[in-house]
Design a protein around this motif. Structure first.
Motif, PDB file in Angstrom:
ATOM      1  N   LEU A  18      32.687 -91.521  13.974  1.00 29.52           N
ATOM      2  CA  LEU A  18      32.040 -92.808  14.061  1.00 29.52           C
ATOM      3  C   LEU A  18      31.353 -92.895  15.076  1.00 29.52           C
ATOM      4  N   LEU A  19      31.487 -92.421  16.151  1.00 31.57           N
ATOM      5  CA  LEU A  19      30.828 -92.353  17.682  1.00 31.57           C
ATOM      6  C   LEU A  19      29.391 -91.339  17.217  1.00 31.57           C
ATOM      7  N   TYR A  20      29.522 -90.221  16.535  1.00 28.70           N
ATOM      8  CA  TYR A  20      28.535 -89.610  16.336  1.00 28.70           C
ATOM      9  C   TYR A  20      27.666 -89.856  15.179  1.00 28.70           C
ATOM     10  N   GLU A  21      28.431 -90.027  13.911  1.00 26.86           N
ATOM     11  CA  GLU A  21      27.684 -90.324  12.577  1.00 26.86           C
ATOM     12  C   GLU A  21      26.930 -91.661  12.491  1.00 26.86           C
ATOM     13  N   ALA A  22      27.768 -92.547  13.015  1.00 28.63           N
ATOM     14  CA  ALA A  22      27.314 -93.973  12.963  1.00 28.63           C
ATOM     15  C   ALA A  22      26.741 -94.229  14.236  1.00 28.63           C
ATOM     16  N   ALA A  23      26.777 -93.591  15.151  1.00 25.00           N
ATOM     17  CA  ALA A  23      26.038 -93.693  16.674  1.00 25.00           C
ATOM     18  C   ALA A  23      26.545 -95.055  17.188  1.00 25.00           C
ATOM     19  N   LEU A  24      27.965 -95.187  16.890  1.00 20.82           N
ATOM     20  CA  LEU A  24      28.690 -96.471  17.748  1.00 20.82           C
ATOM     21  C   LEU A  24      28.624 -96.113  19.260  1.00 20.82           C
ATOM     22  N   ARG A  25      28.567 -97.434  20.050  1.00 22.18           N
ATOM     23  CA  ARG A  25      29.099 -97.450  21.444  1.00 22.18           C
ATOM     24  C   ARG A  25      30.567 -97.639  21.127  1.00 22.18           C
ATOM     25  N   ARG A  26      31.117 -97.243  22.440  1.00 27.37           N
ATOM     26  CA  ARG A  26      32.585 -97.392  22.468  1.00 27.37           C
ATOM     27  C   ARG A  26      33.024 -98.501  22.334  1.00 27.37           C
ATOM     28  N   ASP A  27      32.459 -99.632  22.761  1.00 28.19           N
ATOM     29  CA  ASP A  27      33.182-100.914  22.588  1.00 28.19           C
ATOM     30  C   ASP A  27      32.761-101.454  21.106  1.00 28.19           C
ATOM     31  N   GLU A  28      31.874-100.920  20.365  1.00 31.53           N
ATOM     32  CA  GLU A  28      31.387-101.210  19.114  1.00 31.53           C
ATOM     33  C   GLU A  28      32.690-100.697  18.368  1.00 31.53           C
ATOM     34  N   LEU A  29      32.992 -99.253  18.513  1.00 32.60           N
ATOM     35  CA  LEU A  29      34.279 -98.511  17.870  1.00 32.60           C
ATOM     36  C   LEU A  29      35.326 -99.197  17.801  1.00 32.60           C
ATOM     37  N   VAL A  30      35.763 -99.772  19.035  1.00 32.15           N
ATOM     38  CA  VAL A  30      37.173-100.395  19.057  1.00 32.15           C
ATOM     39  C   VAL A  30      37.394-101.601  18.421  1.00 32.15           C
ATOM     40  N   GLN A  31      36.124-102.422  17.950  1.00 29.03           N
ATOM     41  CA  GLN A  31      36.327-103.606  17.465  1.00 29.03           C
ATOM     42  C   GLN A  31      35.971-103.626  15.968  1.00 29.03           C
ATOM     43  N   VAL A  32      35.764-102.485  15.357  1.00 28.84           N
ATOM     44  CA  VAL A  32      35.735-102.303  13.836  1.00 28.84           C
ATOM     45  C   VAL A  32      37.035-102.852  13.445  1.00 28.84           C
ATOM     46  N   GLN A  33      36.883-103.702  12.270  1.00 27.66           N
ATOM     47  CA  GLN A  33      37.817-104.290  11.456  1.00 27.66           C
ATOM     48  C   GLN A  33      37.942-103.878  10.053  1.00 27.66           C
ATOM     49  N   ALA A  34      39.011-103.959   9.257  1.00 28.08           N
ATOM     50  CA  ALA A  34      38.882-103.676   7.845  1.00 28.08           C
ATOM     51  C   ALA A  34      38.091-104.445   6.943  1.00 28.08           C
ATOM     52  N   ILE A  60      26.731 -96.134   5.891  1.00 27.05           N
ATOM     53  CA  ILE A  60      27.595 -95.071   6.328  1.00 27.05           C
ATOM     54  C   ILE A  60      27.780 -94.077   5.123  1.00 27.05           C
ATOM     55  N   LYS A  61      28.144 -92.850   5.386  1.00 23.59           N
ATOM     56  CA  LYS A  61      28.282 -91.920   4.111  1.00 23.59           C
ATOM     57  C   LYS A  61      29.647 -92.267   3.577  1.00 23.59           C
ATOM     58  N   GLU A  62      29.857 -91.804   2.217  1.00 20.72           N
ATOM     59  CA  GLU A  62      31.226 -92.105   1.473  1.00 20.72           C
ATOM     60  C   GLU A  62      32.271 -91.317   2.147  1.00 20.72           C
ATOM     61  N   HIS A  63      32.046 -90.117   2.656  1.00 17.52           N
ATOM     62  CA  HIS A  63      33.412 -89.618   3.256  1.00 17.52           C
ATOM     63  C   HIS A  63      33.586 -90.295   4.286  1.00 17.52           C
ATOM     64  N   LEU A  64      33.040 -90.782   5.285  1.00 17.71           N
ATOM     65  CA  LEU A  64      33.135 -91.528   6.290  1.00 17.71           C
ATOM     66  C   LEU A  64      34.054 -93.033   5.989  1.00 17.71           C
ATOM     67  N   ALA A  65      33.441 -93.525   4.818  1.00 14.18           N
ATOM     68  CA  ALA A  65      34.059 -94.759   4.588  1.00 14.18           C
ATOM     69  C   ALA A  65      35.413 -94.387   3.840  1.00 14.18           C
ATOM     70  N   ARG A  66      35.583 -93.291   3.315  1.00 15.68           N
ATOM     71  CA  ARG A  66      37.094 -92.886   2.910  1.00 15.68           C
ATOM     72  C   ARG A  66      37.961 -92.681   3.734  1.00 15.68           C
ATOM     73  N   ALA A  67      37.514 -91.974   5.068  1.00 21.14           N
ATOM     74  CA  ALA A  67      38.336 -91.792   5.944  1.00 21.14           C
ATOM     75  C   ALA A  67      38.552 -92.956   6.814  1.00 21.14           C
ATOM     76  N   ILE A  68      37.796 -93.993   6.916  1.00 21.79           N
ATOM     77  CA  ILE A  68      38.117 -95.490   7.370  1.00 21.79           C
ATOM     78  C   ILE A  68      39.128 -96.019   6.525  1.00 21.79           C
ATOM     79  N   LYS A  69      38.949 -96.016   5.216  1.00 20.26           N
ATOM     80  CA  LYS A  69      40.030 -96.877   4.470  1.00 20.26           C
ATOM     81  C   LYS A  69      41.393 -95.984   4.476  1.00 20.26           C
ATOM     82  N   CYS A  70      41.466 -94.628   4.814  1.00 19.50           N
ATOM     83  CA  CYS A  70      42.597 -93.886   5.093  1.00 19.50           C
ATOM     84  C   CYS A  70      43.392 -94.338   6.192  1.00 19.50           C
TER      85      CYS A  70
END
Length: 160
Positions: A18-34, A60-70
């Protein structure tokens, strides 16, 4: 998807992705919700939050969405993708998890690598700066092939 990482947790490697592929900042990463992950007819989007409010949605790409759902299925009783004690995971905990994978790895390095890679692939500076929510001159400052290789080669080898 995460075979190269060996003993590293899928949780930590999802953070790297997520940090690389979605180019998120650290504070954005920790606030991701379902509820931030949405399927559309033409793909997936992820809402990005800062300070508790949604700033934008990114594709975002499908493989990343699947990983998030998992990952979300691992802890269904919390809204957070990366839960911590009493809420979401803290930013310092993210740093610890990343350095357990690669010593010295920092979320900012992954974001800069994303910027470098996008510019190397021929994306327009304006598009990269818009995606990363930075000024165009900041994106250009990161355009350094030697820096890209130094910063990203070890971390990205985990994702191959």
């Amino acid at each position: 998807m995460y075979e190269a990482a060996g003993a590293h947790s899928s949780r930590a490697l999802l953070m790297v992705r997520l940090l690389y592929e979605a180019a998120l900042r650290r504070d954005e990463l920790v606030q991701v919700q379902a509820s931030d992950l949405k399927e559309r007819v033409d793909g997936w989007t992820l809402s990005i939050r800062r300070g508790g409010r949604v700033l934008k949605s990114i594709e975002i790409k499908e493989h990343l969405a699947r990983a998030i759902k998992c990952e979300m299925s691992e802890h269904p009783n919390t809204p957070w993708l990366f839960p911590g004690f009493g809420g979401h995971l803290g930013q310092r905990q993210v740093n610890r998890l990343l350095t357990s994978i690669v010593p010295g790895l920092h979320p900012y390095r992954l974001r800069v690598s994303h910027c470098n890679d996008a510019l190397q692939e021929g994306l327009r500076v304006q598009d990269v700066s818009h995606t990363l929510s930075i000024r165009a001159n900041t994106a250009l400052r990161h355009e350094d092939p030697a820096d890209k290789l130094r910063r990203s080669s070890t971390a990205m080898s985990l994702l191959d």
